[in-house]
Design a protein around this motif. Structure first.
Motif, short mmCIF file in Angstrom:
data_model
loop_
_atom_site.label_atom_id
_atom_site.label_comp_id
_atom_site.label_asym_id
_atom_site.label_seq_id
_atom_site.Cartn_x
_atom_site.Cartn_y
_atom_site.Cartn_z
N LYS A 5 0.86 -1.17 0.00
CA LYS A 5 0.00 0.00 0.00
C LYS A 5 0.90 1.22 0.00
O LYS A 5 2.06 1.17 0.40
N PHE A 6 0.34 2.35 -0.43
CA PHE A 6 1.10 3.59 -0.50
C PHE A 6 1.76 3.92 0.83
O PHE A 6 2.94 4.24 0.89
N GLU A 7 0.99 3.83 1.90
CA GLU A 7 1.51 4.19 3.23
C GLU A 7 2.65 3.27 3.66
O GLU A 7 3.62 3.73 4.27
N ALA A 11 6.49 4.51 4.25
CA ALA A 11 7.15 4.26 5.53
C ALA A 11 8.49 3.56 5.31
O ALA A 11 9.50 3.92 5.93
N GLN A 12 8.53 2.58 4.40
CA GLN A 12 9.79 1.90 4.10
C GLN A 12 10.80 2.86 3.48
O GLN A 12 11.99 2.82 3.81
N LEU A 13 10.31 3.73 2.59
CA LEU A 13 11.18 4.71 1.96
C LEU A 13 11.78 5.65 3.00
O LEU A 13 12.97 5.95 2.97
N GLU A 14 10.97 6.08 3.94
CA GLU A 14 11.46 6.96 5.01
C GLU A 14 12.53 6.26 5.85
O GLU A 14 13.54 6.87 6.23
N GLN A 15 12.34 4.97 6.14
CA GLN A 15 13.34 4.21 6.90
C GLN A 15 14.66 4.12 6.14
O GLN A 15 15.73 4.25 6.72
N LEU A 41 10.03 4.55 -4.50
CA LEU A 41 9.64 5.88 -5.01
C LEU A 41 8.81 5.74 -6.28
O LEU A 41 7.78 6.40 -6.44
N LYS A 42 9.22 4.85 -7.17
CA LYS A 42 8.47 4.61 -8.40
C LYS A 42 7.07 4.09 -8.08
O LYS A 42 6.08 4.51 -8.67
N LEU A 43 6.99 3.17 -7.12
CA LEU A 43 5.70 2.62 -6.71
C LEU A 43 4.79 3.72 -6.15
O LEU A 43 3.62 3.79 -6.50
N CYS A 44 5.34 4.58 -5.31
CA CYS A 44 4.55 5.68 -4.73
C CYS A 44 4.06 6.63 -5.82
O CYS A 44 2.89 7.02 -5.82
#
Length: 74
Positions: A5-7, A11-15, A41-44
């Protein structure tokens, strides 16, 4: 594996960003983290684009600016 999911992806990207900013990852881990971050990032971006298209469909083909006036916010 289920689609993130986007969220979850955000969250993984932020980590990943936090880990990379720490500057303590070995080179190979930094490259792997960068690669994974690029995928996330591409997924988001894709999920945001999909949501925008859905909004356009629901709004008869036009994407309008969203603003909330004082009376509508209640």
């Amino acid at each position: 594996m289920h689609a993130l999911k986007f969220e979850e992806a955000l969250a993984q990207l932020e980590q990943i960003v936090e880990r990379m900013e720490g500057g303590r990852l070995p080179l190979d881990e930094s490259l792997a983290a960068y690669r994974r971050g690029s995928e996330l990032l591409k997924l988001c971006h894709q999920q945001l684009s999909d949501a925008e298209r859905q909004i356009q469909i629901l709004d008869n083909g036009s994407l309008r600016d969203f603003s909330v006036s004082g009376s509508e916010a209640r």
